[in-house]
Design a protein around this motif. Structure first.
Motif, PDB file in Angstrom:
ATOM      1  N   GLN A   1      -0.722  10.444  19.681  1.00 34.69           N
ATOM      2  CA  GLN A   1      -1.554  10.251  18.587  1.00 34.69           C
ATOM      3  C   GLN A   1      -3.116  10.369  18.318  1.00 34.69           C
ATOM      4  N   SER A   2      -3.563   9.902  19.634  1.00 29.78           N
ATOM      5  CA  SER A   2      -5.070   9.718  19.478  1.00 29.78           C
ATOM      6  C   SER A   2      -5.590  11.159  19.591  1.00 29.78           C
ATOM      7  N   VAL A   3      -4.994  12.183  20.666  1.00 32.10           N
ATOM      8  CA  VAL A   3      -5.705  13.423  20.861  1.00 32.10           C
ATOM      9  C   VAL A   3      -5.368  14.321  19.781  1.00 32.10           C
ATOM     10  N   THR A   4      -4.104  14.184  19.019  1.00 34.17           N
ATOM     11  CA  THR A   4      -3.875  15.100  17.988  1.00 34.17           C
ATOM     12  C   THR A   4      -4.335  14.693  16.742  1.00 34.17           C
ATOM     13  N   GLY A   5      -4.733  13.322  16.679  1.00 31.30           N
ATOM     14  CA  GLY A   5      -5.340  12.955  15.331  1.00 31.30           C
ATOM     15  C   GLY A   5      -4.230  12.839  14.119  1.00 31.30           C
ATOM     16  N   ASN A   6      -2.782  12.791  14.759  1.00 30.52           N
ATOM     17  CA  ASN A   6      -1.547  12.876  14.072  1.00 30.52           C
ATOM     18  C   ASN A   6      -0.752  11.533  14.281  1.00 30.52           C
ATOM     19  N   PRO A   7      -0.770  10.599  12.968  1.00 33.33           N
ATOM     20  CA  PRO A   7      -0.075   9.354  13.227  1.00 33.33           C
ATOM     21  C   PRO A   7       1.383   9.503  13.343  1.00 33.33           C
ATOM     22  N   LEU A   8       2.053  10.771  13.177  1.00 34.28           N
ATOM     23  CA  LEU A   8       3.437  11.035  13.213  1.00 34.28           C
ATOM     24  C   LEU A   8       3.697  11.752  14.768  1.00 34.28           C
ATOM     25  N   ALA A   9       2.815  11.791  15.613  1.00 31.27           N
ATOM     26  CA  ALA A   9       2.911  12.443  16.941  1.00 31.27           C
ATOM     27  C   ALA A   9       3.803  11.518  17.770  1.00 31.27           C
TER      28      ALA A   9
ATOM     29  N   ARG B   1     -13.080   9.291  26.670  1.00 29.36           N
ATOM     30  CA  ARG B   1     -12.699  10.518  26.025  1.00 29.36           C
ATOM     31  C   ARG B   1     -11.808  10.642  25.177  1.00 29.36           C
ATOM     32  N   ILE B   2     -10.683  10.028  25.398  1.00 28.20           N
ATOM     33  CA  ILE B   2      -9.453   9.968  24.438  1.00 28.20           C
ATOM     34  C   ILE B   2     -10.091   9.393  23.080  1.00 28.20           C
ATOM     35  N   THR B   3     -10.963   8.326  23.083  1.00 28.03           N
ATOM     36  CA  THR B   3     -11.501   7.862  21.621  1.00 28.03           C
ATOM     37  C   THR B   3     -12.351   8.938  21.170  1.00 28.03           C
ATOM     38  N   ALA B   4     -12.959   9.786  21.854  1.00 27.94           N
ATOM     39  CA  ALA B   4     -14.042  10.494  21.200  1.00 27.94           C
ATOM     40  C   ALA B   4     -13.164  11.932  20.505  1.00 27.94           C
ATOM     41  N   LEU B   5     -12.321  12.361  21.483  1.00 25.96           N
ATOM     42  CA  LEU B   5     -11.036  13.256  20.736  1.00 25.96           C
ATOM     43  C   LEU B   5     -10.423  12.827  19.413  1.00 25.96           C
ATOM     44  N   SER B   6      -9.985  11.352  19.439  1.00 25.39           N
ATOM     45  CA  SER B   6      -9.644  10.803  18.223  1.00 25.39           C
ATOM     46  C   SER B   6     -10.604  11.192  17.155  1.00 25.39           C
ATOM     47  N   LEU B   7     -11.931  11.065  17.131  1.00 27.51           N
ATOM     48  CA  LEU B   7     -12.826  11.332  16.356  1.00 27.51           C
ATOM     49  C   LEU B   7     -13.251  12.511  15.576  1.00 27.51           C
TER      50      LEU B   7
ATOM     51  N   VAL C   1     -13.345  19.797  25.249  1.00 24.69           N
ATOM     52  CA  VAL C   1     -12.461  19.480  24.553  1.00 24.69           C
ATOM     53  C   VAL C   1     -11.087  20.135  24.667  1.00 24.69           C
ATOM     54  N   GLY C   2     -11.054  21.334  24.978  1.00 28.54           N
ATOM     55  CA  GLY C   2      -9.806  22.064  25.326  1.00 28.54           C
ATOM     56  C   GLY C   2      -9.166  21.399  26.666  1.00 28.54           C
ATOM     57  N   LEU C   3     -10.058  21.315  27.773  1.00 28.09           N
ATOM     58  CA  LEU C   3      -9.672  20.751  29.011  1.00 28.09           C
ATOM     59  C   LEU C   3      -9.235  19.358  29.024  1.00 28.09           C
ATOM     60  N   CYS C   4     -10.033  18.575  28.125  1.00 24.80           N
ATOM     61  CA  CYS C   4      -9.704  17.187  28.195  1.00 24.80           C
ATOM     62  C   CYS C   4      -8.319  16.780  27.366  1.00 24.80           C
ATOM     63  N   ARG C   5      -8.138  17.922  26.333  1.00 25.38           N
ATOM     64  CA  ARG C   5      -7.014  17.627  25.696  1.00 25.38           C
ATOM     65  C   ARG C   5      -5.679  17.965  26.435  1.00 25.38           C
ATOM     66  N   THR C   6      -5.886  18.915  27.178  1.00 24.77           N
ATOM     67  CA  THR C   6      -4.825  19.674  28.155  1.00 24.77           C
ATOM     68  C   THR C   6      -4.399  18.407  28.994  1.00 24.77           C
ATOM     69  N   VAL C   7      -5.509  18.023  29.793  1.00 23.12           N
ATOM     70  CA  VAL C   7      -5.084  16.679  30.649  1.00 23.12           C
ATOM     71  C   VAL C   7      -4.445  15.634  30.007  1.00 23.12           C
ATOM     72  N   CYS C   8      -4.790  15.314  28.798  1.00 18.74           N
ATOM     73  CA  CYS C   8      -4.195  13.981  28.273  1.00 18.74           C
ATOM     74  C   CYS C   8      -2.708  14.419  28.045  1.00 18.74           C
ATOM     75  N   LEU C   9      -2.409  15.540  27.151  1.00 19.36           N
ATOM     76  CA  LEU C   9      -1.282  16.089  26.955  1.00 19.36           C
ATOM     77  C   LEU C   9      -0.201  15.994  28.072  1.00 19.36           C
ATOM     78  N   MET C  10      -0.850  16.339  29.542  1.00 15.94           N
ATOM     79  CA  MET C  10      -0.031  16.435  30.515  1.00 15.94           C
ATOM     80  C   MET C  10       0.159  14.817  31.061  1.00 15.94           C
ATOM     81  N   LEU C  11      -0.685  13.853  30.598  1.00 18.58           N
ATOM     82  CA  LEU C  11      -0.444  12.660  31.296  1.00 18.58           C
ATOM     83  C   LEU C  11       0.524  12.059  30.290  1.00 18.58           C
ATOM     84  N   ALA C  12       0.534  12.427  29.055  1.00 19.08           N
ATOM     85  CA  ALA C  12       1.484  11.873  27.828  1.00 19.08           C
ATOM     86  C   ALA C  12       3.043  12.346  28.381  1.00 19.08           C
TER      87      ALA C  12
END
Length: 331
Positions: free
Chosen positions: A80-88, A211-217, A229-240
């Protein structure tokens, strides 16, 4: 929320978690007292029946709920944080559907290898993640692309699952149990690897919380702060996905935990991601402990799958979120 209030919240959640875990160990068809549990741990041979119930049935289920609640909730907070979507959630990015498809394929080609379902589900979730990230990278790695690719994969995989289960009804009967999500029959040995992986993902997410907070903004804000942004979002998605896949591997396709709990954590802990991660782990564990306890005791000797109870809680919550988004500017 100031630090004092946050520490009080953690203390309350810790007490609630201890009470929930204790109830999970003591309440059931064979009621046990705390004294009996302590006596069984001190003298297993003299309390063989209690020791067997504790170590073979109740402790693994309690531990499974703890790991499952923390893992799925962590996944939801990150998504929800890295996609900015509360339905994620793990459902919406296709992780659950990928795990389900892998399980069905395993059952279809290897009908006597039902013990391999956890491994198949785990790799199915990860292959799905790789597919979604490939699509996202090819189209610019945007936030919306990840969700849309996940929805497309979910639809495709559900169609394939339906096709295979129509061809082989034996697969359907086994898959039905897996798709509901349950802690029944889970052993302590099955929880070792998922527990370690969820633990690693939890602390990795905490270390990346800034970094996740920054992505959420938004991507622009994150880029201005020097974040790739691209690399950080990919790493976060992999963790999720790793966190969710670890739980799916032993509990089946539990839904809505990763959707509901992050919203509860956000209301209690505020917008600080590191606090959301910690609070969501507590809330997710408490929620699944209570759901599993209710499911196995309320209609005893019958048992209601924890996945069914979570769907009954999560589906109305999902509708409420959809209605709220009607009043949002980007809805």
């Amino acid at each position: 929320m100031n630090k004092k209030r946050y520490l009080c919240l953690i203390a309350v959640l810790s007490a609630a978690l201890i009470m929930s875990a204790s109830a999970s160990l003591t309440v059931g068809p064979a009621g046990l007292s705390v004294g009996q549990l302590i006596g069984a741990m001190r003298d297993p041979d003299g309390n063989r029946a209690v020791y067997t119930i504790l170590c073979s049935i109740r402790f693994p289920r309690m531990l499974a709920a703890l790991i499952g609640g923390a893992g799925l909730s962590l996944s939801g907070v990150i998504l929800q944080s890295v996609t900015g979507n509360p339905l994620a959630g793990p459902n919406t990015i296709g992780v659950n559907a990928g795990a389900g498809l892998a399980a069905v394929v395993c059952l279809y080609f290897f009908p006597h290898a039902s013990g391999s379902l956890p491994v198949a589900a785990f790799f199915g979730a990860f292959i799905t993640l790789w597919l979604i990230l490939s699509v996202a990278c090819a189209s610019g790695n945007g936030k919306a692309t990840v969700i849309m690719a996940g929805i497309a994969c979910t639809s495709l995989f559900q169609a394939i699952i339906s096709f295979i289960t129509v061809l082989d009804t034996d697969v359907l009967s086994v898959y039905s149990s897996f798709s509901l999500g349950s802690f029944s029959g889970v052993s302590s040995e099955q929880l070792a690897v998922p527990g370690i992986l969820v633990f690693i993902c939890f602390f990795a997410a905490l270390s990346l919380s800034g970094r996740i907070t920054a992505l959420s903004l938004g991507d622009t804000v994150a880029s201005s702060l020097g974040i790739r942004v691209g690399l950080c979002r990919t790493v976060c998605l992999m963790l999720a996905s790793l966190s969710a896949a670890s739980v799916i591997s032993y509990a089946g396709l539990l839904g809505f935990v990763g959707l509901v709990v992050p919203h509860m954590a956000r209301r209690l802990a505020g917008n600080a991601v590191h606090r959301q991660i910690t609070v969501s782990a507590f809330l997710g564990a408490i929620l699944l402990l209570c759901a599993d306890l209710i499911g196995r005791t309320l209609f005893s000797p019958s048992e209601i799958s924890v996945g069914i109870l979570m769907a009954m809680i999560g589906a109305p919550f999902f509708f409420i979120l959809l209605l709220k988004r009607r009043h949002m500017p980007d809805a």
